[in-house]
Design an enzyme around this catalytic site. Sequence first.
Site, PDB file in Angstrom:
ATOM      1  CE1 TYR A 140      -4.333   1.014   0.076  1.00 21.82           C
ATOM      2  CE2 TYR A 140      -3.562   2.626   1.654  1.00 21.82           C
ATOM      3  CZ  TYR A 140      -4.536   2.160   0.788  1.00 21.82           C
ATOM      4  OH  TYR A 140      -5.704   2.871   0.625  1.00 21.82           O
ATOM      5  CB  SER A 186     -17.568  -4.260  -2.347  1.00 23.13           C
ATOM      6  OG  SER A 186     -17.970  -3.036  -2.923  1.00 23.13           O
ATOM      7  N   GLY A 224     -10.677   0.811  -6.703  1.00 26.03           N
ATOM      8  CA  GLY A 224     -10.160  -0.452  -6.198  1.00 26.03           C
ATOM      9  C   GLY A 224      -9.664  -1.297  -7.351  1.00 26.03           C
ATOM     10  CG  MET A 250     -11.739  -5.732  -5.046  1.00 25.21           C
ATOM     11  SD  MET A 250     -10.799  -5.808  -3.518  1.00 25.21           S
ATOM     12  CE  MET A 250     -11.023  -7.474  -2.994  1.00 25.21           C
ATOM     13  CG  PHE A 275     -12.317   8.754  -4.392  1.00 26.93           C
ATOM     14  CD1 PHE A 275     -12.287  10.122  -4.138  1.00 26.93           C
ATOM     15  CD2 PHE A 275     -12.624   7.892  -3.347  1.00 26.93           C
ATOM     16  CE1 PHE A 275     -12.560  10.614  -2.860  1.00 26.93           C
ATOM     17  CE2 PHE A 275     -12.904   8.384  -2.081  1.00 26.93           C
ATOM     18  CZ  PHE A 275     -12.872   9.746  -1.842  1.00 26.93           C
ATOM     19  CD1 TRP A 276      -6.672   5.785  -1.221  1.00 24.66           C
ATOM     20  CD2 TRP A 276      -4.924   7.156  -1.463  1.00 24.66           C
ATOM     21  NE1 TRP A 276      -5.676   5.330  -0.397  1.00 24.66           N
ATOM     22  CE2 TRP A 276      -4.589   6.148  -0.521  1.00 24.66           C
ATOM     23  CE3 TRP A 276      -3.963   8.121  -1.788  1.00 24.66           C
ATOM     24  CZ2 TRP A 276      -3.345   6.104   0.104  1.00 24.66           C
ATOM     25  CZ3 TRP A 276      -2.734   8.062  -1.162  1.00 24.66           C
ATOM     26  CH2 TRP A 276      -2.425   7.062  -0.227  1.00 24.66           C
TER      27      TRP A 276
HETATM   28  N1  LIG Z   1      -9.845   4.170  -3.074  1.00 21.78           N
HETATM   29  C1  LIG Z   1     -10.400   4.252  -1.873  1.00 21.78           C
HETATM   30  O1  LIG Z   1     -10.376   5.281  -1.218  1.00 21.78           O
HETATM   31  C2  LIG Z   1     -11.073   3.036  -1.313  1.00 21.78           C
HETATM   32  C3  LIG Z   1     -11.888   3.139  -0.186  1.00 21.78           C
HETATM   33  C4  LIG Z   1     -12.551   1.988   0.266  1.00 21.78           C
HETATM   34  C5  LIG Z   1     -12.357   0.778  -0.380  1.00 21.78           C
HETATM   35  N2  LIG Z   1     -11.507   0.734  -1.444  1.00 21.78           N
HETATM   36  C6  LIG Z   1     -11.283  -0.503  -2.203  1.00 21.78           C
HETATM   37  O2  LIG Z   1     -12.548  -0.904  -2.686  1.00 21.78           O
HETATM   38  C7  LIG Z   1     -12.557  -2.301  -2.839  1.00 21.78           C
HETATM   39  C8  LIG Z   1     -13.759  -2.856  -2.091  1.00 21.78           C
HETATM   40  O3  LIG Z   1     -13.559  -2.639  -0.692  1.00 21.78           O
HETATM   41  P1  LIG Z   1     -14.686  -3.110   0.358  1.00 21.78           P
HETATM   42  O4  LIG Z   1     -14.176  -2.942   1.716  1.00 21.78           O
HETATM   43  O5  LIG Z   1     -15.963  -2.463  -0.030  1.00 21.78           O
HETATM   44  O6  LIG Z   1     -14.715  -4.674  -0.046  1.00 21.78           O
HETATM   45  P2  LIG Z   1     -15.446  -5.909   0.622  1.00 21.78           P
HETATM   46  O7  LIG Z   1     -16.702  -5.485   1.298  1.00 21.78           O
HETATM   47  O8  LIG Z   1     -14.432  -6.666   1.402  1.00 21.78           O
HETATM   48  O9  LIG Z   1     -15.851  -6.765  -0.670  1.00 21.78           O
HETATM   49  C9  LIG Z   1     -14.894  -7.212  -1.603  1.00 21.78           C
HETATM   50  C10 LIG Z   1     -15.550  -7.211  -2.986  1.00 21.78           C
HETATM   51  O10 LIG Z   1     -14.574  -7.486  -3.990  1.00 21.78           O
HETATM   52  C11 LIG Z   1     -15.064  -8.534  -4.835  1.00 21.78           C
HETATM   53  N3  LIG Z   1     -13.904  -9.261  -5.350  1.00 21.78           N
HETATM   54  C12 LIG Z   1     -12.955  -9.860  -4.625  1.00 21.78           C
HETATM   55  N4  LIG Z   1     -12.031 -10.398  -5.444  1.00 21.78           N
HETATM   56  C13 LIG Z   1     -12.427 -10.128  -6.707  1.00 21.78           C
HETATM   57  C14 LIG Z   1     -11.913 -10.418  -8.003  1.00 21.78           C
HETATM   58  N5  LIG Z   1     -10.789 -11.128  -8.153  1.00 21.78           N
HETATM   59  N6  LIG Z   1     -12.599  -9.984  -9.074  1.00 21.78           N
HETATM   60  C15 LIG Z   1     -13.743  -9.297  -8.927  1.00 21.78           C
HETATM   61  N7  LIG Z   1     -14.287  -8.976  -7.742  1.00 21.78           N
HETATM   62  C16 LIG Z   1     -13.629  -9.389  -6.634  1.00 21.78           C
HETATM   63  C17 LIG Z   1     -15.941  -9.381  -3.915  1.00 21.78           C
HETATM   64  O11 LIG Z   1     -16.816 -10.165  -4.665  1.00 21.78           O
HETATM   65  P3  LIG Z   1     -17.361 -11.599  -4.100  1.00 21.78           P
HETATM   66  O12 LIG Z   1     -18.274 -11.251  -2.926  1.00 21.78           O
HETATM   67  O13 LIG Z   1     -18.062 -12.205  -5.249  1.00 21.78           O
HETATM   68  O14 LIG Z   1     -16.158 -12.379  -3.630  1.00 21.78           O
HETATM   69  C18 LIG Z   1     -16.643  -8.256  -3.138  1.00 21.78           C
HETATM   70  O15 LIG Z   1     -17.656  -7.660  -3.929  1.00 21.78           O
HETATM   71  C19 LIG Z   1     -11.205  -2.801  -2.317  1.00 21.78           C
HETATM   72  O16 LIG Z   1     -10.328  -2.903  -3.403  1.00 21.78           O
HETATM   73  C20 LIG Z   1     -10.765  -1.676  -1.405  1.00 21.78           C
HETATM   74  O17 LIG Z   1      -9.364  -1.633  -1.225  1.00 21.78           O
HETATM   75  C21 LIG Z   1     -10.874   1.820  -1.924  1.00 21.78           C
END
Ligand SMILES: NC(=O)c1ccc[n+]([C@@H]2O[C@H](COP(=O)([O-])OP(=O)(O)OC[C@H]3O[C@@H](n4cnc5c(N)ncnc54)[C@H](OP(=O)(O)O)[C@@H]3O)[C@@H](O)[C@H]2O)c1
Length: 330
Positions: free
Chosen positions: A55, A154, A241, A243, A265-266
């Site tokens: 990260y 997610s 993200g 993922m 966006f971050w």
């Molecule tokens: N940029 C930012 O500021 C920011 C802020 C918050 C979160 N994020 C990012 O947003 C993403 C989601 O976070 P979250 O906490 O909401 O996640 P979460 O609730 O833990 O859920 C993970 C999601 O990712 C999907 N996924 C996992 N592996 C995958 C793959 N190989 N291909 C496609 N989909 C996949 C899962 O699908 P299944 O349920 O089908 O497994 C689920 O929908 C992460 O990457 C996180 O780091 C970024």
Amino acid sequence: MQKCKAVTYENHGAPDEVLHVSEIDLPVPGPGEALVRMHAAPINPVDLNVIEGKYPVRPTLPAIAGNEGVGIVDAVGANVTDLAADTPVLVPTEFGSWREAGVIAAEKLIPIPCDIPLEQAAMLKINPPTAWRMLHDFVTLQRGDWILQNAANSAVGRAVIQIAKISGWRTVNVVRRDELIDELQEEGADVVLLESDDLPAQIKDATEGAKIPLAFNAVGGESALRLANALAPGGTIVTYGAMGRQPLRIPNGLLIFKDLRWRGFWVTQWYRTASHEDIHSMFKHLCPLVARGNLHSKIEQFYAIDDALAAVKHAQQSRRTGKILLRLHG
Ligand SMILES: NC(=O)c1ccc[n+]([C@@H]2O[C@H](COP(=O)([O-])OP(=O)(O)OC[C@H]3O[C@@H](n4cnc5c(N)ncnc54)[C@H](OP(=O)(O)O)[C@@H]3O)[C@@H](O)[C@H]2O)c1
């Protein structure tokens, strides 16, 4: 000195190899500081990326894991006049939220109203604000506008669905499992579709050819490209993200002939640059939504801090139905 438990690591690496539950010192709060007794903290993808050292933000080692959570102010030091004992607070990232208690500068805490369930507050600092900012900061949406997103089940995706619903915006939600379709519709999703090569055509049918101005991408690779292909000319795709761990491939034509805007966006950067007023104003919108149950994050399971390694293993599994949380109060 008093002691408490925390989930710590001395080196970056695979979470199940580097994390352990340790005893840490619990000092008395000094001037300007508060002692916070933690209630709960979720295990988010970002937590695992930080522990792995993958990260952009790396804590000083040894470190306490966890980037968000909620606690209750237990005591304040001298010169703290605007924060009282028993106030529920969101802790800052650098605190390391996977711990039973800790001392931190009082000004870094975000007080929240007492009418919010604490387990929901534990998940309020990262994902709902990400959804809120992406819905408000890129495109001025009109009532009835459509928004596209992948990884729609997610925590961020569900917050997008719920906030869009109460704001009068419609969502097309892409997931990779058909058992999620009914569930997301019950949460307010207008359309839920499965990842597939003919997704842009299915989106066109489902929205009756609407001009879609905004898409959110948390997967990358082909999934992002399908969203981009379904956007209207001049539309904006916000990547937040990765993922799927596949890079974005942007065909020249989507820039030349459709003039799509590829943005990122971050939320960490947003917090760094936002004013105190901006942050409090956002929570003034979000907190009542949580208190009324309009904004609700799903929880799959709670674990005790002593079982943190099992909790992390569980959080790393795909196909979960909600977040894994550490229960941190005694
Ligand atoms: N940029 C930012 O500021 C920011 C802020 C918050 C979160 N994020 C990012 O947003 C993403 C989601 O976070 P979250 O906490 O909401 O996640 P979460 O609730 O833990 O859920 C993970 C999601 O990712 C999907 N996924 C996992 N592996 C995958 C793959 N190989 N291909 C496609 N989909 C996949 C899962 O699908 P299944 O349920 O089908 O497994 C689920 O929908 C992460 O990457 C996180 O780091 C970024």
